[in-house]
Write a protein that holds these residues in place. Structure first.
Motif, short mmCIF file in Angstrom:
data_model
loop_
_atom_site.label_atom_id
_atom_site.label_comp_id
_atom_site.label_asym_id
_atom_site.label_seq_id
_atom_site.Cartn_x
_atom_site.Cartn_y
_atom_site.Cartn_z
N ARG A 48 10.67 -30.35 -16.08
CA ARG A 48 10.18 -30.64 -14.72
C ARG A 48 11.31 -30.65 -13.72
NH1 ARG A 48 5.76 -33.35 -12.79
NH2 ARG A 48 7.01 -34.90 -11.73
N PRO A 88 8.15 -34.99 -7.35
CA PRO A 88 8.74 -35.48 -6.10
C PRO A 88 10.26 -35.27 -6.14
CG PRO A 88 8.08 -37.31 -7.51
CD PRO A 88 7.58 -36.06 -8.14
N ARG A 144 12.84 -37.10 -5.88
CA ARG A 144 13.71 -37.97 -6.69
C ARG A 144 13.53 -37.72 -8.19
NH1 ARG A 144 10.81 -43.86 -6.03
NH2 ARG A 144 8.71 -43.09 -6.12
N ALA A 145 12.38 -37.05 -8.56
CA ALA A 145 12.16 -36.76 -9.97
C ALA A 145 12.70 -35.38 -10.34
CB ALA A 145 10.68 -36.82 -10.29
#
Lengths: 472, 232
Positions: free
Chosen positions: B125, B206, B208-209
């Protein structure tokens, strides 16, 4: 928060909709029970209410859907809803309990400290903190169900759909779960949607009940205003009084199965059974009770010879062998059924024993008639309802007339009427002189079906007493 | 130290294993190969992962020895002037090849043992791969272990009704195993995909991910992946 306007769902390749003209509005903080007979469209409605219809169902949805004021034709936004299905094992992905709880948080970019805090708080609340690093493969089915529910609670959705959330949970864990869900809806405004066959539990939890029949909503209102509650309770009472009596058990009769000082574990240093002693005689029905992971299923597996005790011994009555004379019915009928007809499925054990086809068919016909499946001999077993599959699996064991009958959570997924029918069948088997052992967490079923209640704790028998409901 | 290394991202571990495997086949010096093997065995032992799977891999290496020995000895004899020199040459080739094979196996086992499915999924991801691809890869990597455990369970269920595994010599007798496993796996895969979708695995991550959180472990593994090429 959730609005459905005239919503219908037609599954791909089907002629009739499984959900028809559903119009609903559910507000923040509501606790909704969804009830109805098998195949009435409960799960279909649930998927639409939590906006997972596009992901979970193959077919066409018509009507107006909105979630938090936004159009929901294509489903709800990510993170809006959480869902735990009937097969919790299937939705687990990670290696350990902690990883499973942290996955959704890590996926949305939360830091490790926040994940740890959330997981610890949830696991601590359920008395499961010491298993945070346990491998999921080492958990019992009930513990896996709890992990699946907690993994959804950890992501803090605004709507949570739970489909039979207590089917594998022991009573204490189920009580904790419903108390927690009530708090989450009251304090944090979560919408909780629960599909549950335990009407007593649902009546004390839900403040609104939606009842379905044939894909249509037949009742939507306060739980206490639903007349069918009382009718079902009455029906349950009738079923209890109509159960066949237990046979008189002779105290001198030699036990059909005995466990002496049995020790067993699936991993070194982690015994599941630790010096277990138990004896069951002909005509006795022993309900094995205890918390999730107490070793109930393990006892049945050892009696069937699917494992060898590390110490102690499992002994059967004179002339009996585990392969021929012990019948074990597993929790999930879907993992057993393979044949193209009900008759072939029922006669598989006899076929493996080399019984002639004519005799096989005659015996299958007789057993299936007792389960109301006599007219379905040529039906494909996959097309049966869950309750029918469960009865077929029991018939497929009983057709071989085992002297010892072991049933692992035989009431999972069954409604009150089917549960009473299962209890009646167990009593009939006991009357034939069989020794029956039930691993169950349903006290109501144990009350109806068992002569003795044996509670397991820490791998030993903590209590062994006559069924208190029979005594009264 | 091994705890720090295990906490590194799946991508760093993969980079380390790939670099080491490629280097092993480029390195002609048996002493360096022995050193690399000892390092890998040490890492497995220190992280308490030296279990029966590792022994099984070693067993496979040993089992392949006679065939490989025949091939390399014949090759050596053909290449050398005398049969005696040929045997020595063949044996030296065999030793180097086995050491290379072992490096590759141990490095792969190390990555598999140190990487969980969730580590892999989150690393994919973070690379901003399409959500559906991440979901597909995640479901795929869990497929084999899931099928094996399901098959073992179904064998047990059918054994309880007199099924004899010896009868599997006749393909017709696969049906009682194949059909429940196939159907149950289909349902499981659907349920797993739904569960992962709801947990936001397939959507765009998102900001931050989408960062790969590089730590000390990542630095050590990446440095080792490069440093191995600087060896003489």
């Amino acid at each position: 928060m959730i609005e459905l306007g005239d919503v219908s769902f037609l599954p791909a390749g089907a002629a009739c909709p499984t959900l028809a003209e559903a119009t609903l509005r559910i507000g923040q903080g509501e606790r909704v029970g969804i009830v109805g007979p098998s195949g009435s469209g409960k799960s279909t409605l649930g998927y639409h209410l939590c906006g997972a219809h596009r992901l979970a169902l193959a077919g066409r949805t018509n009507g107006r859907l909105a979630y938090a004021g936004r159009d929901g034709t294509d489903g709800a936004p990510v993170g809006f809803a959480g869902l735990v299905g009937q097969n919790p094992e299937a939705q687990l992905f990670c290696r350990t309990v902690y990883d499973e709880l942290a996955l959704a948080l890590l996926a949305r970019g939360e830091d490790e400290a926040r994940c740890r805090h959330t997981a610890q708080a949830l696991l601590g609340r359920y008395g499961f903190a010491d298993r945070a690093q346990a491998s999921l493969g080492s958990l019992s089915l009930g513990q896996k169900q709890l992990t699946a529910v907690l993994s959804m609670l950890a992501m803090e959705p605004r709507v949570l759909l739970l489909d039979e959330p207590t089917s594998y949970l022991d009573a204490a864990a189920a009580d904790r779960l419903f108390a927690h869900l009530t708090e989450l809806s009251r304090v944090h405004g979560w919408i909780i949607l629960v599909i549950e066959h335990d009407r007593k539990r649902l009546a004390s939890f839900a403040d609104r009940v939606i009842a379905l029949d044939g894909g249509r909503i037949v009742h939507d209102g306060p739980a206490n205003a639903w007349a069918s509650w009382d009718a079902e309770v009455d029906a349950g009472g009738d079923a209890l009084s109509s159960l066949p009596p237990f046979p008189a058990v002779s105290p001198d009769a030699a036990p059909l199965v005995e466990l002496h000082g049995v020790r067993f574990g699936y991993a070194p240093g982690a015994p599941v059974l630790d010096g277990l002693d138990l004896a069951v005689g002909p005509g006795e029905v022993v309900a094995l009770l205890g918390a999730n992971g107490a070793g109930k299923s393990t006892v049945l597996r050892l009696i069937k010879g699917l494992g060898k005790p590390a110490a102690g011994r499992v002994a059967l009555g004179a002339g009996l062998t585990a392969a021929h004379d012990v019948g074990l019915m597993f929790q999930n009928p879907e993992e057993q059924i393979f044949a193209h007809t009900v008759a072939a499925e029922c006669g598989y054990w006899l076929e493996n024993r080399g019984v002639a086809p004519e005799e096989r068919l005659a015996r299958c016909r007789a057993v299936l008639a007792g389960f109301g499946l006599a007219d379905l001999l040529d039906r494909a077993p996959f097309s049966l309802s869950f309750g029918e599959k469960r009865r077929l699996c029991l018939a497929a064991i009983l057709v071989a007339e085992p002297a010892v009958l072991c049933l692992d959570e035989p009431t999972t997924g069954l409604d009150a009427a089917n549960m009473a029918a299962m209890a009646a069948e167990v009593r009939r088997q006991a009357a034939k002189g069989r020794a029956v052992l039930l691993a169950t967490h349903e006290e109501a079923f144990a009350a109806m079906a068992a002569t003795r209640w044996v509670t397991l704790t820490n791998g030993r028998v903590a209590s062994d007493r006559p069924n208190p409901h029979l005594a009264s | 130290m091994t705890t720090v290394l295990r906490q590194a991202s799946a991508l760093s571990k993969c980079a380390f294993a790939v670099s080491l495997s490629v280097y092993a086949f480029a390195c002609p010096d048996w002493r360096i190969l022995v050193g690399v093997n000892l390092l890998l065995v040490g890492l497995l032992a220190a992280s308490r992962q030296f279990d029966r799977i590792v022994w099984l891999a070693l067993g496979v290496c040993v089992a392949s020895l006679p065939t490989l020995a025949a091939l390399f000895l014949l090759g050596g004899v053909e290449k050398a002037d005398t049969w005696r020199e040929g045997l020595v040459l063949g044996l030296s080739w065999l030793a180097v090849f086995e050491l290379r094979l072992l490096v590759m196996l141990l490095a792969d086992i190390l990555v598999v043992k140190w990487t969980t499915f969730s580590d892999l999924l989150l690393s994919l991801r973070a690379l901003r791969l399409p959500g559906k691809l991440v979901l597909f890869c995640s479901a795929l990597v869990t497929l084999l272990p899931s099928v094996f455990s399901l098959a073992a369970h179904v064998v047990e269920v059918q054994r309880c009704r007199g099924f004899d595994p010896k009868r599997l010599r006749n393909p017709k007798n696969f049906l009682p195993l194949f059909i429940p496993v196939f159907l149950a796996q289909l349902r499981r895969s659907t349920d797993l995909a739904l569960s992962l979708e709801l947990r936001g695995i397939s959507g765009a991550p998102p900001a931050r991910a989408s960062r790969l959180p590089l730590g000390v472990g990542d630095a050590v593994l990446l440095a080792a992946a490069v440093a191995v090429w600087l060896l003489p």
